[in-house]
Motif scaffolding. Structure first.
Motif, PDB file in Angstrom:
ATOM      1  N   CYS A  82      -3.737   7.963   1.570  1.00  0.00           N
ATOM      2  CA  CYS A  82      -3.041   7.995   2.853  1.00  0.00           C
ATOM      3  C   CYS A  82      -1.661   7.384   2.693  1.00  0.00           C
ATOM      4  CB  CYS A  82      -3.816   7.232   3.913  1.00  0.00           C
ATOM      5  SG  CYS A  82      -5.326   8.081   4.390  1.00  0.00           S
ATOM      6  N   MET A  83      -0.767   7.704   3.633  1.00  0.00           N
ATOM      7  CA  MET A  83       0.572   7.122   3.535  1.00  0.00           C
ATOM      8  C   MET A  83       0.954   6.465   4.843  1.00  0.00           C
ATOM      9  SD  MET A  83       3.181  10.367   3.905  1.00  0.00           S
ATOM     10  CE  MET A  83       2.757  11.712   5.027  1.00  0.00           C
ATOM     11  N   ILE A  84       1.897   5.563   4.731  1.00  0.00           N
ATOM     12  CA  ILE A  84       2.511   4.961   5.904  1.00  0.00           C
ATOM     13  C   ILE A  84       3.877   5.601   6.055  1.00  0.00           C
ATOM     14  CG2 ILE A  84       3.523   2.830   6.790  1.00  0.00           C
ATOM     15  CD1 ILE A  84       1.103   1.546   4.984  1.00  0.00           C
ATOM     16  N   ILE A  85       4.121   6.209   7.184  1.00  0.00           N
ATOM     17  CA  ILE A  85       5.438   6.795   7.416  1.00  0.00           C
ATOM     18  C   ILE A  85       6.300   5.714   8.061  1.00  0.00           C
ATOM     19  CG2 ILE A  85       6.737   8.682   8.450  1.00  0.00           C
ATOM     20  CD1 ILE A  85       4.184  10.303   8.550  1.00  0.00           C
ATOM     21  N   ARG A  86       7.314   5.269   7.330  1.00  0.00           N
ATOM     22  CA  ARG A  86       8.159   4.177   7.807  1.00  0.00           C
ATOM     23  C   ARG A  86       9.187   4.701   8.822  1.00  0.00           C
ATOM     24  NH1 ARG A  86       9.467  -0.070   3.052  1.00  0.00           N
ATOM     25  NH2 ARG A  86       9.963  -1.239   4.953  1.00  0.00           N
ATOM     26  N   THR A  93      -4.010  12.509   2.080  1.00  0.00           N
ATOM     27  CA  THR A  93      -5.301  12.698   2.745  1.00  0.00           C
ATOM     28  C   THR A  93      -5.133  12.801   4.259  1.00  0.00           C
ATOM     29  OG1 THR A  93      -6.547  11.689   0.964  1.00  0.00           O
ATOM     30  CG2 THR A  93      -7.544  11.592   3.138  1.00  0.00           C
ATOM     31  N   ASP A 152       5.491   4.657   2.575  1.00  0.00           N
ATOM     32  CA  ASP A 152       4.950   3.650   1.675  1.00  0.00           C
ATOM     33  C   ASP A 152       3.488   4.009   1.405  1.00  0.00           C
ATOM     34  OD1 ASP A 152       4.746   1.394   0.105  1.00  0.00           O
ATOM     35  OD2 ASP A 152       5.420   0.008   1.675  1.00  0.00           O
ATOM     36  N   TYR A 153       2.974   3.482   0.296  1.00  0.00           N
ATOM     37  CA  TYR A 153       1.567   3.690   0.003  1.00  0.00           C
ATOM     38  C   TYR A 153       0.729   2.904   0.983  1.00  0.00           C
ATOM     39  CZ  TYR A 153       3.218   5.794  -4.270  1.00  0.00           C
ATOM     40  OH  TYR A 153       3.844   6.623  -5.163  1.00  0.00           O
ATOM     41  N   SER A 154      -0.488   3.362   1.197  1.00  0.00           N
ATOM     42  CA  SER A 154      -1.361   2.671   2.138  1.00  0.00           C
ATOM     43  C   SER A 154      -2.543   2.098   1.372  1.00  0.00           C
ATOM     44  CB  SER A 154      -1.844   3.662   3.195  1.00  0.00           C
ATOM     45  OG  SER A 154      -3.226   3.832   3.135  1.00  0.00           O
ATOM     46  N   PRO A 155      -3.175   1.085   1.947  1.00  0.00           N
ATOM     47  CA  PRO A 155      -4.356   0.520   1.286  1.00  0.00           C
ATOM     48  C   PRO A 155      -5.503   1.531   1.188  1.00  0.00           C
ATOM     49  CG  PRO A 155      -3.959  -0.490   3.451  1.00  0.00           C
ATOM     50  CD  PRO A 155      -2.791   0.355   3.157  1.00  0.00           C
ATOM     51  N   VAL A 156      -5.469   2.564   2.017  1.00  0.00           N
ATOM     52  CA  VAL A 156      -6.508   3.593   1.919  1.00  0.00           C
ATOM     53  C   VAL A 156      -6.021   4.657   0.951  1.00  0.00           C
ATOM     54  CG1 VAL A 156      -7.877   5.279   3.173  1.00  0.00           C
ATOM     55  CG2 VAL A 156      -7.154   3.164   4.292  1.00  0.00           C
TER      56      VAL A 156
END
Lengths: 480, 480
Positions: free
Chosen positions: B34-38, B152, B27-31
């Motif tokens: 950067c990404m969130i790996i689910r 990033t 998912d996209y991250s607020p930063v």
């Protein structure tokens, strides 16, 4: 006693550092306060990870990964949280050659970034619970650092769960504390006391924190794992609501829980001795080392040939071992070397043992040898010994803790005992922050926890400081 | 075709993102960047880690951990290295509430911090080789990011080895490239081309870089792993010398090699289709899902009872499965859901199958069903199917790559083919940076590698750009 190791009696703190450096567990880094985890140390962490990860998955958790960089505005959304963590943060202000519009904090813990994400993932009660864990590096700027125990960067796992109701969340908090306790006792051979933190010692942003506390050989306490009930604090801060079964919007309930590479420090301080590291067999990658002994080239060949048979018996029992056939070192040097590294069992074999078709087994915990073990029994005897060492380490640590746990009812006695011999002082406390603070100032002992164990907690009595009514005893100790 | 997924034909790039988001891989991250790996994505990474880690250990490597923060002065010690990496660094300037005296770079790769440490650890040839790997997060400030492919922050492993001589180090470079190729082909079912990077494409600070390159379904290339021979560059920069066997001081020889979570992007783009993710069975945590089909409560009980037998046969063969007994969804919804998530095999069972004492097997790769599989053969048939899917994915990808690999001798034809249909263009190159650059500017195709495979490399000929003598062919492609 090993040459490079200061004895515990002489200087416990230096002893600890000597072990870490000489067993090649970690090294200082050019960046102040950071450490390098060397292969010997990382191998312990891998064993810990494997065991814990299995326990997490067996209790329904999944792993994920969230970014290390957290926008400053997120950190500031939960008031207590920012107050607790902000002073110890490292902050990125430049990225890709440019000054950033918003500064980015390196995670000191991940509640904020994770709960900002849960806001996207949680819509209905059907999306709950979310049971996520992550293995990650953490940055907390520390002024006084010690390898493994307190460093600016460390490795840990952090569980972050979201629930549709408080009882389920609180059950999770307690479930994970039990997982930590079981792990500490079964794998690190480290007896722990489970309990609740006082208000002043709880996690910044939690409703309450529960913990496991262990006694080190200098009789100080080491907090070895914590599990937090966060209530709806983070859901409120990040607006995480869900439609409950009655069709109403409700804030989600949170927990978080973590253990870190600090556990390697606990392992070292609980079991090691003046000869070096002592590894609990379950966390040792190499369980046994074979040291062949020879004087001539002819003997060398015979002994190494015999070692192949030993290797066969070890492989048969699936025991991970090393054969130390280095030519440039004498057996005595090799003995000390493996003792320093804490390998649980050493198998010695020389021409005389071969004549008897036997081997010598040495156990690291007691430093004792058993002679004349029949060759063909090597595998099963090593297995037995590994079990025995694991149990012995636990029992020894438990006996030690018992020996230095004192039920104290008088403050003068308390002040004496905390200095000499030191240990866990179990005393009544009236639950006032003032009395807690007074003890800390006057004795440097803090309340490690309000114990769950009924024998420790006892019944009501008088506060050891002010004499007012106290609902039960708590565990005081000097701590790392 | 799945509802939420744009078709590959319509918009390949959007298709990719749709898969990543809808299969809940990341998912996209607020930063920014950067990404969130689910959990679904992280589970693939865990499988990749486990397989690679075993291959690294089997080739004699140990894991360790070095700090993420690197002093600015270290970054600047190797001239090419700093030039390559400095522009994309994130920099910590504040720690513990204070402006830092020396700025700290978040690791874009760890050669500098590791080689500054090796200077302490390496004294004599006896300390060599050092064969260390680390699993870590990496920060490279990226302007144009894509989930998994270019972010990033990403996760990776980086091997850093030190050797006493060049041939041994070069052998290591090649050994690890082979490990990567084997992993890509056996586990990701991804055929790769091994080769050497050109001077302009090599790692900043390397003598040379070798790589594996794979073709995605849009016929673009994805660099999937690199292994670098660093010669004595970093030893020089950090003064890492050892006493060799002749008693002389010598600089140590270095390699480094890495693969990252980018491989998850490769997996997706190589195998997935318009219905969602397609997982190679060896990297799937859940290998099979059982979907029971019922219309009435009475049928529900009968079918779920029958499912227990299926579960028994799967457990017997140690197949990790899920039973989807959710009441709130219809079978059709469940089918799409698991297809989206790429689970290799689906076991369907309804009252009619039970009458025949059978099950229906569905394979995700071809979307085909096999009816009337005898119940008691469920376990072995699923195992066979998993093997078959793994092989089929590899063969399909290999056929695809062959179909779109063209030996081109004429630059006009090259310019046409690279646009339509696109693919790997295997053409002669005179080794001049000017011709390489010209192709890049005019066609956006870069030299992916100078292939090791003799069939691709061929013999000497004329440069496709300038017509001058060329020692052999290279692989051109548009790339990620």
């Amino acid at each position: 006693m090993a040459e490079n190791i200061t004895s515990r009696a002489e200087d416990y703190s230096k002893w600890y550092t000597d072990i870490v450096l000489n067993a090649k567990l970690a090294d200082y880094s050019p960046v102040k306060g950071c450490m390098i985890i060397r292969p010997n140390g990382y191998a312990i962490w891998e064993k810990m990870q494997a065991a814990l990860d299995k326990m997490f998955k067996d209790t329904g958790h999944e792993n994920a990964y969230f970014p290390i960089m957290i926008p400053e505005s997120f950190m500031k959304k939960e008031a207590e949280h920012v107050e607790g963590f902000s002073p110890e943060c490292a902050i990125v202000t430049i990225g890709g050659g440019k000054e950033l519009e918003e500064r980015l904090y390196l995670r000191p813990t991940s509640e904020t970034i994770i709960w900002s994400t849960y806001a996207k993932w949680i819509m209905s009660y059907r999306d709950l619970p979310i049971l996520i864990n992550q293995w990650a590096n953490i940055i907390r700027w520390e002024m006084r650092t010690r390898l493994f125990l307190r460093t600016t960067e460390f490795l840990w796992q952090e569980g972050h769960t979201a629930h549709s109701n408080a009882p389920e969340a609180e059950e999770e908090v307690s479930r994970m504390l039990n997982v930590y306790a079981e792990f500490a006792e079964k794998f690190i051979a480290l007896p722990v006391i489970k309990g609740k933190k006082t208000e002043s010692e709880k996690f910044a942003g939690a409703i309450y924190t529960v913990c496991i506390e262990a006694m080190m050989q200098d009789r100080k306490a080491l907090q070895s794992g914590t599990s937090h009930y966060l209530g709806q604090n983070f859901a409120k801060a990040f607006d995480v609501t869900f439609l409950n079964q009655s069709g109403e919007r409700e804030l989600a309930y949170a927990t978080s829980w973590g253990v870190s590479t600090r556990l390697i420090g606990a392992l070292i301080m609980a079991h090691s001795d003046d000869n070096g590291l002592v590894l609990p067999p379950k966390l040792a990658t190499v369980k046994a080392v074979i040291v062949p002994i020879w004087k001539s080239d002819e003997e060398r060949n015979i002994v190494l040939e015999y070692c192949k048979k030993i290797e066969g018996y070890l492989k048969e029992k699936d025991i991970n071992y090393k054969l130390d056939d280095r030519d440039q070192y004498k057996p005595g040097y090799k003995f000390s070397d493996w003792e320093m590294q804490g390998i649980p069992v050493r198998i010695e074999v020389g021409p005389k043992d071969i004549q008897k078709n036997a081997v010598v087994l040495f156990r690291r915990d007691t430093m004792k040898k058993e002679f004349g073990i029949p060759l063909e029994k090597t595998g099963e005897e090593v297995l037995k010994l590994l079990d025995d060492i694991q149990n012995n380490l636990f029992n020894k640590a438990l006996e030690f803790r018992k020996e230095f746990t004192f039920f104290v009812n008088d403050y003068e006695e308390f002040k004496k005992k905390i200095e000499d011999p030191g240990g866990f002082l179990v005393s009544h406390w009236c639950e006032s922050p003032e009395c807690e603070e007074k003890v800390k100032e006057e004795t440097k002992a803090s309340i490690r926890c309000i114990p769950f164990d009924e024998e420790l907690r006892g019944s009501d009595g008088k506060c050891i400081v002010c004499g007012k009514p106290a609902p039960g005893r708590v565990v005081f100790a000097k701590a790392y």
